[in-house]
Structures are given as C-alpha cells and as structure tokens.
Design a protein around this motif. Structure first.
Motif, PDB file in Angstrom:
ATOM      1  N   VAL A 120      -9.308  -6.505   1.846  1.00 40.63           N
ATOM      2  CA  VAL A 120      -8.027  -6.379   3.081  1.00 40.63           C
ATOM      3  C   VAL A 120      -8.616  -5.510   3.919  1.00 40.63           C
ATOM      4  O   VAL A 120      -8.992  -4.582   4.136  1.00 40.63           O
ATOM      5  CB  VAL A 120      -7.021  -5.624   2.064  1.00 40.63           C
ATOM      6  CG1 VAL A 120      -5.745  -5.681   2.731  1.00 40.63           C
ATOM      7  CG2 VAL A 120      -6.802  -6.106   0.818  1.00 40.63           C
ATOM      8  N   PRO A 125      -6.292 -14.979  -1.714  1.00 44.48           N
ATOM      9  CA  PRO A 125      -5.986 -13.695  -2.324  1.00 44.48           C
ATOM     10  C   PRO A 125      -4.345 -13.505  -2.124  1.00 44.48           C
ATOM     11  O   PRO A 125      -3.959 -13.771  -1.130  1.00 44.48           O
ATOM     12  CB  PRO A 125      -6.757 -12.665  -1.638  1.00 44.48           C
ATOM     13  CG  PRO A 125      -7.724 -13.229  -0.825  1.00 44.48           C
ATOM     14  CD  PRO A 125      -7.381 -14.871  -0.599  1.00 44.48           C
ATOM     15  N   LEU A 180     -10.566  -2.445   2.324  1.00 47.38           N
ATOM     16  CA  LEU A 180     -10.305  -2.130   1.047  1.00 47.38           C
ATOM     17  C   LEU A 180     -10.564  -3.424   0.182  1.00 47.38           C
ATOM     18  O   LEU A 180     -10.232  -4.406   0.355  1.00 47.38           O
ATOM     19  CB  LEU A 180      -8.586  -1.939   0.893  1.00 47.38           C
ATOM     20  CG  LEU A 180      -8.037  -2.099  -0.705  1.00 47.38           C
ATOM     21  CD1 LEU A 180      -8.349  -0.723  -1.106  1.00 47.38           C
ATOM     22  CD2 LEU A 180      -6.466  -2.377  -0.524  1.00 47.38           C
ATOM     23  N   VAL A 214      -7.806  -0.229   5.932  1.00 43.42           N
ATOM     24  CA  VAL A 214      -7.118  -1.447   6.347  1.00 43.42           C
ATOM     25  C   VAL A 214      -6.533  -1.299   7.748  1.00 43.42           C
ATOM     26  O   VAL A 214      -5.796  -0.429   8.237  1.00 43.42           O
ATOM     27  CB  VAL A 214      -5.942  -1.572   5.318  1.00 43.42           C
ATOM     28  CG1 VAL A 214      -4.997  -3.029   5.721  1.00 43.42           C
ATOM     29  CG2 VAL A 214      -6.437  -1.761   4.094  1.00 43.42           C
ATOM     30  N   MET A 269       0.751  -1.411   0.158  1.00 46.57           N
ATOM     31  CA  MET A 269      -0.040  -0.075  -0.011  1.00 46.57           C
ATOM     32  C   MET A 269       0.834   1.219   0.145  1.00 46.57           C
ATOM     33  O   MET A 269       0.601   2.454  -0.695  1.00 46.57           O
ATOM     34  CB  MET A 269      -0.994  -0.082   1.068  1.00 46.57           C
ATOM     35  CG  MET A 269      -2.125  -1.273   1.154  1.00 46.57           C
ATOM     36  SD  MET A 269      -3.246  -0.970   2.222  1.00 46.57           S
ATOM     37  CE  MET A 269      -2.558  -1.011   3.770  1.00 46.57           C
ATOM     38  N   VAL A 315      -2.146 -10.321  -1.777  1.00 51.33           N
ATOM     39  CA  VAL A 315      -1.919  -8.994  -1.892  1.00 51.33           C
ATOM     40  C   VAL A 315      -0.689  -8.563  -1.186  1.00 51.33           C
ATOM     41  O   VAL A 315      -0.459  -8.913  -0.018  1.00 51.33           O
ATOM     42  CB  VAL A 315      -3.086  -8.472  -0.805  1.00 51.33           C
ATOM     43  CG1 VAL A 315      -3.096  -6.819  -0.834  1.00 51.33           C
ATOM     44  CG2 VAL A 315      -4.559  -8.989  -1.401  1.00 51.33           C
ATOM     45  N   SER A 368      -5.956 -10.445   4.343  1.00 51.37           N
ATOM     46  CA  SER A 368      -6.595 -10.535   3.026  1.00 51.37           C
ATOM     47  C   SER A 368      -7.730 -11.637   3.457  1.00 51.37           C
ATOM     48  O   SER A 368      -7.479 -12.621   3.525  1.00 51.37           O
ATOM     49  CB  SER A 368      -5.938 -10.742   1.767  1.00 51.37           C
ATOM     50  OG  SER A 368      -5.039  -9.699   1.790  1.00 51.37           O
TER      51      SER A 368
END
Lengths: 302, 302, 302, 302
Positions: B301, A146, B280, B46, A43, A148, B51
């Motif tokens: 997230v 997922p 998110l 977040v 991020m 991320v 996630s």
C-alpha cells in the motif's frame, strides 16, 4: 474465444444493478469504489495495531466443503523424513518442498466476477462463453487485485447459537442490525457477517447442505450503501437453499448485476472474541490469470 | 512424529543467530519483531493510498520456475463452455468453478521456517525430522500468520540492466546502498530488493540456473537491523550458485539461524516505476497447516 | 538413498515366507513363479474368447475409497465446450485433452511390494527407508511388469448376500472352497475372490470401515500353492479390522514375507454372472517408477 | 448435456469412413472388429510365452511430452522416511501410499474416440459438444474396454537411425513394407510401428515439435485392412507437422472417420531387440468414465 453476438439475457433493470457504471469494459465492478479514501478510512480504523487472519486452516481432506467440490490435498515433494531415511544434506543444506491442490472455492476464498452468470451473461454483460477450459478471458480474479479497505464486522450470532439452518436475513433486518451495531457504511467498505454457521459446523451441529446468510434483497441494500465486498463465515454469504427454487439468486444480484465481491468461508471467531466492529481489511487473491476465484487468507488489522 | 533426542548440529554461535531469543518453543522467528509499532510505521508510510500487487501471474505451465519444481496447473471443473455446449442454467444460475495445483515455492511465495535446515536442525533447534509426508509439525507456514509491517524498497537495478548473473551483494554494499537510498530500517521492517533478474528473465536474458542476490554475510546485517522479512525479484533472495560449493548458505543463516523470512519471486516492477521507497506491506500466506511455504500475492500500500 | 545397516526386524521364520528364494536382490517376489507355463495355462483356460474388465469406473469424487485417501479427480484441459463457446477448430482439427489425479490405491489397483513393511523391512529384507518422497528405490511397481497368467475365480458370495462385515476366511475354509469349486491351483496362478462386499457397498449395505476377506493364515496357504497374486472385490483382499489389534497382518504375511501380490477393489460381478472359474488374467500396472501401487483395469479373457 | 440438432459437418464420403457401420449408437468403432477369432489369433501368435511391457517409465517431470501438456507428478502421501523420522509402525504395520497426476495423453496412452473431431462431429457423428468439463458423455475411453487381439510389429527403423524428422509414410510404402515383413493383417489386428523417434528423443537427436509417422492416406489403408488399432513409438502415430497446414489430419481420418484407435508413445525397443513380428497384444485403459484417453502400459505376450 468468447462467443460473440447478442445474448438472450440483458442488463439488470435501472436501479437494480451497476452495469456500465464504470464503463462498458470494466471487469472490476464494485472494487472501483475503493479509492485512497477507503484505504485511509481503513487505516484510521486500526486500534490495537494487531493482525488477525480470517482464513480457515487448509488440511488435506478437511472441510467445510460444498458437496460438489473435492477436498484440498497437500503434497510433500521433499521432507525431513527423506533425510532421516538417509538422504545426505548437500553443501550444508537440507530442505523441504511442497505443493497444494485446492479447489479455488473450497476453502476461505474470494469469488471472481467470472464465477457466476444468468442468461449467459456475467457482470457488465460479458458472455459466460468467455469462461472456458483456459479460464476466464473476462472478469477473472486477476482483475480484482488486492482489496485494501475498511472492514465492518457484524456479529449476528454473538454468544448465542447463531442463525437457524438456511435462515435468510432480509435487507430491512440487515439495515437495522447495522445501525444498532453503530456501523456507518461508506462507499468502498467491506461488510463481514458472522452467522454462527462455521461454529455450528465445527460443533457438528450444521452441515453443508444449507447455510444461514443474506437474503436476496440484501444485494440491493449492499449496492445502495456502496459496499464493495461482502463476506461471511458460511459457504455462500447468502442463505441457501433458496425457498423458491431459485439457485443462489443473491449471487446473481450481487456479483452479476452489481459487481459486488463475495468472500466466503471466513473464520470470524477471533474478530467476535475481540469485539471489534471496524478494521483495516486486506484480501490478496492469488494472481491466477483467468481464475474464477482464489483461496485467500484475508487479514483484519484491528 | 518428530525423532527426539540430540542432534548432531547445534545452535549458531553467539551473535550469529537468534535461537531461543523468543523462547525455546518459538516457531515464528523474526516475525516476533513485528508489533503494533511496526504496523503503525507501515501505515504512516502510505502516501497515495493505492495498492500494488507484488505477485506474479499464475498461468498453467508458465514460470519462472526452478528446475526442480513442476509448473502450476489451473483446472476448470465447470465453465461457460459447458453451458455453450448445452448445459442449462439451473434456477437462474450458471457458474464456473476451478482448482489449482501449485508448488508452494513455484511462484511468488513466502518460505516457512520449516523450509530449510542444516545438521538436521531447523530454526530454534527443531528437528528436520518433524517435517514428514504429513507436513511440518513444527515451524509450518501456519505459524507465520499475516505479515503486516513497513516495507522498504531498494532498487539495485534501476533503469539499468540489473545485477550480473549470480552476482552476490555483500553486507557492506547492502548497508551502503540502503543508506544512500535514504532508508532507515527499524526492527520489524521488511526489506524488498529489486535485482533486475525478473526483468532479465522476461526478456530472455536470464535463466533459472543462477540469480543475482544477497551474499551470505547479508544475513547478519539483516539480523542486526531487525529485518523480519527480506524479499526479492528473484528465485532465492540470495545469490546462487554460491561460489564455494555451499548450497543456499544465506537461506541457512537467515531462516535457520536467525528466523528471518524470505519472500521470493516478487514482481517489483511497479514499485520501481513509482519510485516509492517505503510503504505498508501485507503478506498473507495461505493457512496451509504444515506447509513449508505458501504462494502469496503480497500487497504494497503506497 | 536407503538407510543402510542392520534392521531391528528380520526374515520370516523358515517355512513362513519366501525371502531370498529368488535371490537376495529380488524385487519381484512371487511373480517369479509366472513363467511360460503359466502364460500357456492361462491361454488354455480361454473358452469364449471374450474380454472382461475387472476395473471399477473412475469418476471424480466417487468411491469406494478408504477413509485415509482422497478421491480421484478428472480434469479437462480442453473440451468440446470450449469450441461451443467460440474456439475455432484449427486446420480442420478439434480435440479434447484431460488429466487425472488418482490415489494409486484409491480405485482398482495392484499393490507394489514396496507398499508395506514390518520392523522396518519390506519384501526380501529391503529397508522401508528406501521408500521416500522420491518414491520407492526398491520394490516399486515398475518391478512388477505385466502380469499374464491363469486366473482362478472363487465366488464366495454367489447369488447370496455375501460374507458378513469383517468376516475372515480361514485357510482351511479357503482350501475346502477351492476344492469344492473344482479349482486346482498351480504355481504362478492368480486367485480372485468375490466376497460380495462390492455389491454390498453399491447397495449401501456396507461401508469402508470393514471388509470381509481372507484371514491371516491364508497367506501361508497361498504361498504353499504357489499363488503369485491374490485379488478380491474388497479394499484389502484380507478381512479387516483384524480381531486382535494387528493392522493388516495378512498384508505383511503375503506381501512382505512371501512376495505375493494383492489386487484390490476388483469388480468381479461380470465374472460371477458368467460363472467362469478360470481364465487368462492380464494385469498391466502403469510403469510408475518408484510407485508403491498402480491403478489398473485388469482383464479376464474368458 | 450435448447440444442437439444438425451439425455443420457430416459423415465421411462413402468408402472413406466407417460411420454407422456398427449402428448409429456405436461408441466403440473399429474395436468391434475384435471378436473371439482375433483373440485366438493373438494367442496363437505367442511363441516364447513371455510378456513385454510397451509402456514408458512414468517419472515426475520427465517426458517425452508434447509442449501443450504438463508433466506427470508422483506424490507420496506416506513413505518410509516418515517412519525413519519417528512415526511408529502401528499394529505391526508400516506402509507407503502415493498418488499420480498425469495428463492422459502425456505418457504411453490410448486415445478415446472422443479425443478428436472435425466440423463439430466426432466418431459416428456424435457432437463435440458432448465433451465438456464433466468429461465425454459420448465415446469416452470407458467404451473401449480391454483390447485383446493379435498385434503385428513393423520396425521401420531397425538398427538404423530411424525415419527423418516429420517424415510421413505413405499408404503405398506402408503396404509394401508390411508385405516385405511377411505380415498378413486380418480384421481386428493391431499394428504397431517403430519409427525410431523414441530412440532419437532419448539420444537427444529429436524433439517434440515434429515426429515421423504415418501419412494421411494410411488411414484408408488401415481401414481397408480392418486394423482396429494402430500404435507407434512417437507422439501421434501420424507424422507431424503436416506439410499442408492441416492439423493432425490422419487423426481425423483414422479416429473420427473410421473409428480406428491410436496408441501413442509406445516403447517398442524390446520388441525390436527380440525381432518378433506378431504377438498377443493387451491394452487395458483405465476405466475413466468420460475420459478422452488413458495412460496405459500395453502388454505384448510374445
């Protein structure tokens, strides 16, 4: 259903793999390296706040597609033509409906750890025999969940023609190029490489019989850096065919021995145009239980 | 291929839709509300840096599935059983390969704006006739691109049994509940609702003939708040069947009139367990050119 | 569902078609010519009492296949490899199960009368709009039923190289060759022609962009003879591409105007080897309701 | 690809099977009993000279279908709706095109000898391991070729309700009923039985969890009579579930031990209406190389 008992294969030699690093039952491999820090690092890499898809268009009969696979098909079960032909809207409602048939490795996709094996053993020693017509009882794509994390982008082609057919990047060259690009990988990062092959293919200058990409010894380098996932704009991330008759040896070293995920057939042209070097990467494989891969449309938040 | 000429339908009355808000050629609708601010707002939401997938498991023959659709199928083109049966690994390489056939609206999925119409017109006035056996020439899912924004979670079921079969939430109740939950929607946000239907279905307590969900007048409320995407743990986000004989009227009001995307068949159980209210959200539809929907595994997230 | 009302097209001129010959509601066309006499004539043609298949092998990804279609796929849902990998036989029973995905015109197949149209009208004036995503409401392959009649075999290639690429046989030449071969067509007979194209394709000497075959004026000759079905060892029975820019005009003249069925992609090599000129022909299309064609494995009882 | 070496199973005891009767390499089994005499006997049985299809309608999502299989799907790749929506006919030519996805045992179908095994061995001792994701390397449906022979029809249901759920016909009763019906089987004949199950299923009076049919000891009787193929209007020809926990034991005794083909999910209603007892039967399986079954539309020429 898996065949029990000893296997003729075995764990990679010490220092050359990651088996049991996350326990004997682990089916996620290097994705375990992605924790909250990697998510936050990703991020923190966001600059413009814009999202770029890295997924290829999916069109009936269109590639690029390895010769061993069949092309995707998009079927319409209901469409506007039906209404044009006389079907009345019912209760003020008209609609279209569709289906896709797609080889899970036949467009932009994430390999499951169950995708490959050697000596009858997959990642962490799970037997290849646990993958049957019912799908993968072990290491299926549903274990990935997922992804991320921070993505690092390495453009090996730039404005030039790209790598030569089948050209293999050595670990030394990879390390050097990463440094020269100012990238500093941290554990859990994803590394995406642009070889130029996809553009060559689109230009009719490259086929699917060979691809430039990573050489065998890159697997160790990726593992040493803690890279959780490596992706590229080619068919196999790794270069092929392999010069020594080995078939996809870097797949074995990366996926099977080290639990590193490979993300293939990426469209990295927009990232190249934007000149970004790091971003938030999100890869969301379909939750295909027992799948040995999944078509995906990875997202780079730049 | 689209039939040209005037349509018997027409734009929604002033204040009841969003046609031409983003220009007469727009095919993305309310996703235009998602800009860098929404992305940053999502990232700012977040907390844990973890996630969560919101996608249902995809298993041959398993639902939930609307009666009009066919179940997904997972095919193995190569598997470990082949090797157990005598196929030698070649060049130190064994592998598995698979394909899926899936109705694009037959598991967790994102509707394209081309999915629905009324009076022969889709979002922004595009003719339904632009959707043919070749797919949607207008408003196909490839126009959506990745959805990255802040997600708001509204748990209407909590630890209780969930909404009653076919129960429709009014806009007033929706607004009230949102406020009570401390949520403050901003333009570009996504709103995900847990009705309890999925858990009911899993428990055998609900079928696919009806679902609780949003009532017709919620579309206007969503539009007024600038919600870009609404999702739920049911088949259609909206409640059905509609009491007045209208078929999926909120689909028309949301998708067709307002360009708001619907995200259906979400698994929101983990979000509920965690008690998160914002996060998110990343939804990455497959890049199916002309698709009227896409199976997805949305990511929260948190 | 068919669009009603007048059509811009119209019936073929008198003497150039067969519309309404079997009534305004007929959906079987020239198959009406096959009665008990034709069946008995076919049986009387049997000499050796042996059965020869005229169907091409169906193999995943293999052709010949027109460029507009996708290759067939054969999927195993259960196989012996699963058991080799450890699945126990249950109750003394092991089994294999499979599925096929096949373009109905993508291997040896029978065209339905609903396959083609001109000016919006199919055979007997039925509107093209009766063929939608739900299939053909009119003239679907389920109307054909089994075809059992006398087959006549005309070998235009013999031991030679076969016809030239795209070479079109005129009606005069067809008539002459039929006579020279000692064939005497009677109403309801089927005529199968070997052009040599399939052998050329197998030898790599011909592609799918053109085929030798019947010329446009042969449709009238076939109709005058009462031929119910014409087949060939090529993609379209008729020669293509057409020299004058018309697309598949003989399809229109035969199927649409005259109700004559076309049977395509036949393997006629064994008939040629045996040197038979007449036989009992059985074509049994799958009972696909609304299908516009069916894969078949026609049988010649010689 | 087949795993070589000894198998834990073995040939049926003397007198209880037909292995090696047609040589150790035979992959056609009892179809070897069909020679020119059987073909002529079949033709001699023709009375009316009319053809009756025995194939069920194939419709997306419709059964009857065993619970382990997925429903067929019919896809239109091009249809009249596309033209109604504005697609121009090109060169005077409009057309429709379609595809089917079908479980090879999911509608009227012929089992290949590769469909079943016990103790790892199929017909004639071929290893089950020869059936992999690539299909059946041994005993695939392509070995069957067209079946053309005399068919005998035994109507066990008549105008009555049909057999009871799961009711198994013993060999003694079968023999008796055949005699009472005036049927005199000869080697190479096919025997088709109407149990009434299909009509019950259509009436909603029977499901797919059980079927009346032949009992285990019928396999020996069929073999002794030289029956090459047995068919029925039910899911498995044999009755199921088996009372003793064995799974499909008559499949093993008929197909695996005796090489007798089973033809399932026949529509025998028209034959029953006509009251015919013998006819010319033609079954033309699609030439699926390595297929373990094929959808078919069998033809009775009566």
């Amino acid at each position: 259903m898996a065949g029990a008992g000893p296997s003729p294969g075995g764990a990679p030699p010490p220092g050359e793999g990651s088996w049991s690093r996350w326990g004997p039952d682990d089916e996620r491999g290097a994705l375990n390296l992605i924790g909250p820090d990697a998510v936050r690092r990703g991020m923190a890499a966001v600059r413009a706040g814009e999202s770029v898809t890295l997924g290829l268009p999916m069109i009936t009969g269109k590639g690029p597609l390895a010769a061993m696979r069949q092309p995707m098909q998009h079927f319409m079960a209901r469409d506007g033509g039906d209404y044009a032909a006389g079907l009345p809207e019912r209760g003020g409602f008209g609609f279209a409906d569709d289906s896709i048939l797609v080889a899970c490795h036949g467009t932009t996709h994430l390999d499951a750890l169950a995708h490959v094996w050697r000596d009858g053993q997959m990642w962490n020693g799970f037997p290849a025999s646990s993958v049957t017509s019912r799908g993968a009882a072990r290491c299926g794509i549903e274990n990935a969940g997922p992804v991320v994390t921070r993505g690092l982008f390495l453009d090996l082609a730039g404005a030039g023609p790209g790598l030569a057919p089948g050209e293999a990047i050595s670990a030394a060259r990879l390390a050097e190029t990463v440094t020269a690009a100012g990238l500093a990988p941290e554990p859990g990062d994803a590394l995406l490489l642009r070889t130029g092959w996809l553009r060559q293919w689109r230009d009719g200058a490259a086929g699917v019989d060979s691809c430039p990409g990573l050489g065998l010894d890159c697997a160790g380098w990726l593992r040493d850096q803690g890279i959780a996932l490596a992706g590229a704009d080619n068919i196999a991330v790794e270069a092929f065919p392999s010069p020594d008759g080995a078939v996809m040896p870097m797949h074995i070293a990366a996926i099977r021995d080290s639990g590193i995920y490979l993300l293939e057939l990426l469209d990295l042209e927009e990232l190249a145009r934007r000149g970004v070097s790091e971003f938030l990467l999100v890869v969301a494989p379909l939750n295909i239980v027992g799948g040995v891969g999944s078509p995906v449309a990875p997202v780079a938040v730049v």
